[in-house]
Every structure is written in C-alpha cells, then in structure tokens.
Design an enzyme around this catalytic site. Structure first.
Site, PDB file in Angstrom:
ATOM      1  N   LYS A 142     -34.493   0.550 -23.483  1.00  0.00           N
ATOM      2  CA  LYS A 142     -35.818   0.827 -22.953  1.00  0.00           C
ATOM      3  C   LYS A 142     -35.725   1.007 -21.442  1.00  0.00           C
ATOM      4  CE  LYS A 142     -36.765  -2.245 -20.608  1.00  0.00           C
ATOM      5  NZ  LYS A 142     -36.101  -2.857 -19.406  1.00  0.00           N
ATOM      6  N   TYR A 227     -42.810  -4.071 -21.285  1.00  0.00           N
ATOM      7  CA  TYR A 227     -42.928  -5.151 -22.280  1.00  0.00           C
ATOM      8  C   TYR A 227     -44.393  -5.465 -22.572  1.00  0.00           C
ATOM      9  CZ  TYR A 227     -37.930  -6.120 -22.115  1.00  0.00           C
ATOM     10  OH  TYR A 227     -36.565  -6.022 -22.223  1.00  0.00           O
TER      11      TYR A 227
HETATM   12  P1  NAD Z   1     -26.617  -2.033 -14.679  1.00  0.00           P
HETATM   13  O1  NAD Z   1     -26.788  -1.400 -13.348  1.00  0.00           O
HETATM   14  O2  NAD Z   1     -26.118  -3.435 -14.745  1.00  0.00           O
HETATM   15  O3  NAD Z   1     -25.644  -1.148 -15.582  1.00  0.00           O
HETATM   16  C1  NAD Z   1     -25.770   0.255 -15.653  1.00  0.00           C
HETATM   17  C2  NAD Z   1     -24.424   0.850 -15.996  1.00  0.00           C
HETATM   18  O4  NAD Z   1     -24.549   2.272 -16.029  1.00  0.00           O
HETATM   19  C3  NAD Z   1     -23.329   0.507 -14.972  1.00  0.00           C
HETATM   20  O5  NAD Z   1     -22.152   0.125 -15.637  1.00  0.00           O
HETATM   21  C4  NAD Z   1     -23.125   1.822 -14.239  1.00  0.00           C
HETATM   22  O6  NAD Z   1     -21.795   1.983 -13.781  1.00  0.00           O
HETATM   23  C5  NAD Z   1     -23.450   2.828 -15.335  1.00  0.00           C
HETATM   24  N1  NAD Z   1     -23.794   4.161 -14.831  1.00  0.00           N
HETATM   25  C6  NAD Z   1     -23.393   5.296 -15.414  1.00  0.00           C
HETATM   26  N2  NAD Z   1     -23.811   6.357 -14.727  1.00  0.00           N
HETATM   27  C7  NAD Z   1     -24.484   5.875 -13.662  1.00  0.00           C
HETATM   28  C8  NAD Z   1     -25.157   6.506 -12.576  1.00  0.00           C
HETATM   29  N3  NAD Z   1     -25.225   7.841 -12.456  1.00  0.00           N
HETATM   30  N4  NAD Z   1     -25.737   5.709 -11.670  1.00  0.00           N
HETATM   31  C9  NAD Z   1     -25.715   4.368 -11.776  1.00  0.00           C
HETATM   32  N5  NAD Z   1     -25.080   3.733 -12.799  1.00  0.00           N
HETATM   33  C10 NAD Z   1     -24.472   4.472 -13.734  1.00  0.00           C
HETATM   34  O7  NAD Z   1     -28.022  -1.903 -15.415  1.00  0.00           O
HETATM   35  P2  NAD Z   1     -28.497  -2.703 -16.692  1.00  0.00           P
HETATM   36  O8  NAD Z   1     -29.280  -3.884 -16.263  1.00  0.00           O
HETATM   37  O9  NAD Z   1     -27.353  -2.922 -17.601  1.00  0.00           O
HETATM   38  O10 NAD Z   1     -29.552  -1.660 -17.317  1.00  0.00           O
HETATM   39  C11 NAD Z   1     -29.133  -0.545 -18.081  1.00  0.00           C
HETATM   40  C12 NAD Z   1     -30.260  -0.158 -19.071  1.00  0.00           C
HETATM   41  O11 NAD Z   1     -30.511  -1.256 -19.926  1.00  0.00           O
HETATM   42  C13 NAD Z   1     -31.594   0.190 -18.400  1.00  0.00           C
HETATM   43  O12 NAD Z   1     -32.207   1.251 -19.096  1.00  0.00           O
HETATM   44  C14 NAD Z   1     -32.406  -1.074 -18.553  1.00  0.00           C
HETATM   45  O13 NAD Z   1     -33.798  -0.856 -18.591  1.00  0.00           O
HETATM   46  C15 NAD Z   1     -31.893  -1.611 -19.873  1.00  0.00           C
HETATM   47  N6  NAD Z   1     -31.987  -3.079 -19.975  1.00  0.00           N
HETATM   48  C16 NAD Z   1     -32.585  -3.603 -21.075  1.00  0.00           C
HETATM   49  C17 NAD Z   1     -32.706  -4.974 -21.217  1.00  0.00           C
HETATM   50  C18 NAD Z   1     -33.323  -5.561 -22.452  1.00  0.00           C
HETATM   51  O14 NAD Z   1     -33.567  -6.766 -22.473  1.00  0.00           O
HETATM   52  N7  NAD Z   1     -33.565  -4.770 -23.485  1.00  0.00           N
HETATM   53  C19 NAD Z   1     -32.222  -5.820 -20.211  1.00  0.00           C
HETATM   54  C20 NAD Z   1     -31.596  -5.257 -19.098  1.00  0.00           C
HETATM   55  C21 NAD Z   1     -31.492  -3.876 -18.995  1.00  0.00           C
END
Ligand code: NAD
Length: 377
Positions: A142, A227
């Site tokens: 999401k 949410y």
């Molecule tokens: P994060 O920044 O920790 O991880 C993102 C990953 O994407 C990194 O490994 C990064 O290297 C990679 N990536 C690939 N291409 C990229 C680019 N062009 N620019 C930046 N990063 C790039 O983020 P996250 O917290 O893991 O969030 C990722 C997704 O998961 C989001 O859509 C977020 O909304 C979702 N999320 C959902 C929940 C949940 O509880 N369902 C919780 C956290 C995050």
C-alpha cells in the site's frame, strides 16, 4: 533513525487467521496456481519473490520464516551486495536473484509464483505491470499506486495477463479486527452511526523518499492516512458516497508542496453513517479506531500498528491472540492465490483501487474546499 523504527517504537510504546471461503478462480495458467479451485494445490507453498529489499521487506521476509504456506523464493534488488546477503540468509539460489533491469526474465523462472512489490509508491505501477506481463501474480504494498488512474492500469494489466493482483492490507487478516467485523455483521452494534480513524506519527529524516512527492505521490495520507480510509470502509462495511477534507501545514520547510502534513477528512455512507478521520506526519500516538452504532461501540487502539492490536467493545475486551501480521497475511494470500479462497475483507486490486479513488477525492476536496461525490460501486 528510520521512519520504520520510529513507527515501531511508537507502536511498541502504545501498547488465527481469517475465515476463508473457497470459490472458483477465474485465473489460469500459472505455475503452482489452481485455476479450477479444485484444491489440488492445497498444502503447496506459495513461492514469493520480494522486490525492493528495504525495511518493510526485511520484516516480511523474517515473518515468512514462520509461514506454513508461503516462502521467499526470489529476490529483486538494485544492490548486488543485498542480493548476495539476503540470498544466503533466506536460501534463495542465485538463479532466482534479479535486478530492476532484468527481472522480466522471472517469466522463465518456474520456481516463482508471485512477486511482492515493496518499493517506494511511485514505482508500484510500472513494476506491477512488468510482473503481470511476466505471468506472475502481483502482491503490491500500500498504497497500491499514486492515484486511481495508475491503479486502474495495474488492475487492467493483471486481468489482461490472467494473473491476480493483491494489496498488502495486513489488517484484513487481523483477528481482533475481524472480530469487530463479525460482530457488526451479526448486528451487535445495531445501525452504524459514526466511525473515527486517527492515523499518524511524527516523521523523522526530511531527506527520506516518503517526503519526496516524486517517489511518495503525496505525504501522510498516502502512507499512514490510507489506514483510516481503508479502515473506515471495513469497519463501517459500506462504500462512502462523498468526501470533504481540510489540510493544514505547520512546517512548510519539511512538507513541500504536494506532500501533505496533516489532513482531516470526513466520509459519508449510504446508510447515513459518517466518518471523521485524521491523517498526519506531525503528531505521535495516533493509531486509534472508534465506531459507534445504535446498540454498541468498538474501539481499537492500536488499530493498525504491527500489533498486538488491542481493543474493546460494549461487550468487553477483544482478546483474540496476536500472530505476526505478515505471517498470517502471506499464508492467507497463499490460500487466495493457490486455492482460489476468498478472504472476509478483500485484498484484491479492486479493493486497492477503491482506496485510491477516495484518496484522489480527499486531495481534490482539500484543493477545492468543496464536497466530492464518489461512486465506488
Ligand atoms: P524503504 O525505504 O525501507 O525500502 C524501499 C526499498 O526500495 C529500498 O530497499 C530501496 O533501495 C528500494 N528502491 C528501489 N528503487 C528505488 C528508488 N528509485 N528510490 C528509492 N528506493 C528504491 O521503504 P519501506 O518502508 O520498506 O516501504 C516500501 C513500501 O512498503 C512502501 O510502499 C510503503 O508504503 C510500504 N510499507 C508498508 C507497510 C505495511 O505495514 N503494510 C509498512 C512499511 C512500508
């Protein structure tokens, strides 16, 4: 400290799986899938490739160690050292490790059933379309996309490719949440009158992608306010028909144009029930749902964090045991993708699209100051 750490710490301080019904699946021709819903795959594990090896993917991968029906079978990352380290840690062979240039080749990988997209929001649409064209089921975090137009593109691409599209709505499998939904359906609250959803935390590092409009598509609403949007729908059990919204910004340096800091929004439902919600990146200790009907109430706090989810109703405490959300989610998604099961609360692309239409309307309402009418079907 990353946003994930902040959120986790905050949620820690604040404080079974879903019933599924078998149905015939319209989807065909996928390795490991059970298109006729005959149950011939019952017991098989869903083999999932994780795309984007960041903080949430790490949480999902760890949680999947306890899954009964799903396992990490592939990895997609732009960082070779991560592919190496995660490959060793989770036992993913080199042949099933990909980067963002070559992951279309996953098409020829018979050991992967689905790709779970866990990258910044702005990348979801194009990545999902490429996964669909490679003939693999798509699980997407999401918000599913930046707006309803993009979401529709994803739904269409998956339908064209004959693959399923699921959204990582882990709360849809959370036992105390499902108990409130069960009680509502049993009439325990009487006619539903009002829902309140408060969702927010104080975001840290101003340089992170969540505060970059190009990658996040917005601000708090895309990340945490969603949410409340989604929760209003599954708690009230109806689709809203109108939206009003107001935006406030106290820190214009951190929250640039197009990156919302705080939005209050209201939803109206066909029954006459109304919702009042707050989405913010500027206040801590906001993770609360409250719903009242003519005969009772339900309160969840925390309502959407990683758990345990706690709450009570007019009948007493909600006491369903906690299981790691991502473990339950992935096992249930295996049932959906492999056995054609139907979850109590949908997690498909249409469900993600409904939230995106409401989000579009909330932003439009902030811009115009007027009421936006919705037709979600
Ligand atoms: P994060 O920044 O920790 O991880 C993102 C990953 O994407 C990194 O490994 C990064 O290297 C990679 N990536 C690939 N291409 C990229 C680019 N062009 N620019 C930046 N990063 C790039 O983020 P996250 O917290 O893991 O969030 C990722 C997704 O998961 C989001 O859509 C977020 O909304 C979702 N999320 C959902 C929940 C949940 O509880 N369902 C919780 C956290 C995050």
């Amino acid at each position: 400290m990353t946003m994930d750490h902040l959120r986790r710490n905050f949620l820690q301080k604040l404080v079974a799986s879903a019933v599924v019904v078998p149905m015939l699946s319209p989807y065909r021709a996928l390795a490991g899938a059970d298109p006729a819903g005959t149950g011939s795959n019952r017991g098989a594990a869903l083999r999932v490739a994780l795309m984007g090896l960041g903080s949430y993917a790490a949480r999902v991968a760890e949680a999947m160690r306890s899954c009964k029906r799903a396992r990490v079978a592939g990895l997609i990352s732009g960082t070779p050292s991560k592919l190496q380290a995660w490959g060793t840690k989770f036992g993913v062979p080199e042949k099933s490790r990909y980067n963002y240039e070559n992951f279309d080749r996953i098409k020829d990988d018979p050991d992967i059933d689905a790709v779970y997209i866990i990258t910044p929001n702005a990348l979801h649409r194009d990545q999902a379309i490429r996964v669909a064209r490679a003939g693999k089921h798509v699980i997407c975090e999401k918000p599913m996309a930046l707006n309803a137009k993009e979401g529709q593109d994803m739904v269409d691409a998956c339908a064209d490719a004959g693959v399923k599209l699921l959204v990582g709505y882990r709360m849809h499998f959370e036992p105390n949440t499902l108990e409130v939904i069960r009680m509502r359906e049993a009439g325990d609250f009487g006619k539903i009158l009002f829902f309140q959803g408060l969702c927010g935390f104080r975001i840290g590092d101003p340089g992170q992608w969540r505060l970059d409009k190009a990658l996040a598509g917005g601000g708090a609403l895309m990340d945490i306010g969603i949410y409340a949007v989604n929760g209003a729908r599954y708690m009230v059990g109806e689709e809203p028909t109108w939206v009003t919204a107001q935006q406030t910004r106290t820190d214009p340096v951190k929250f640039k144009e197009g990156v919302d800091e705080t939005i209050q929004f209201q939803l109206g439902f066909p029954s006459g029930a109304v919702a009042s919600c707050l989405s913010t990146y500027q206040m801590n200790h906001l993770d609360r749902f409250f719903m009242t009907g003519e005969q009772g109430f339900a309160e969840l706090q925390p309502a959407t964090g990683y758990g345990p989810i706690r709450g009570r109703t007019h009948k007493g405490e909600l006491a369903r045991p906690h299981t790691t959300h991502q473990t339950v989610q992935m096992d249930e998604m295996a049932g959906i993708l492999l056995d054609g099961k139907t979850p109590v609360v949908p997690v498909d692309g249409e469900e993600g699209l409904k939230d995106l239409k409401i989000i579009d309307a909330i932003y439009a309402a902030c811009d115009t100051g007027g009421r936006q009418d919705l037709r979600l079907g």
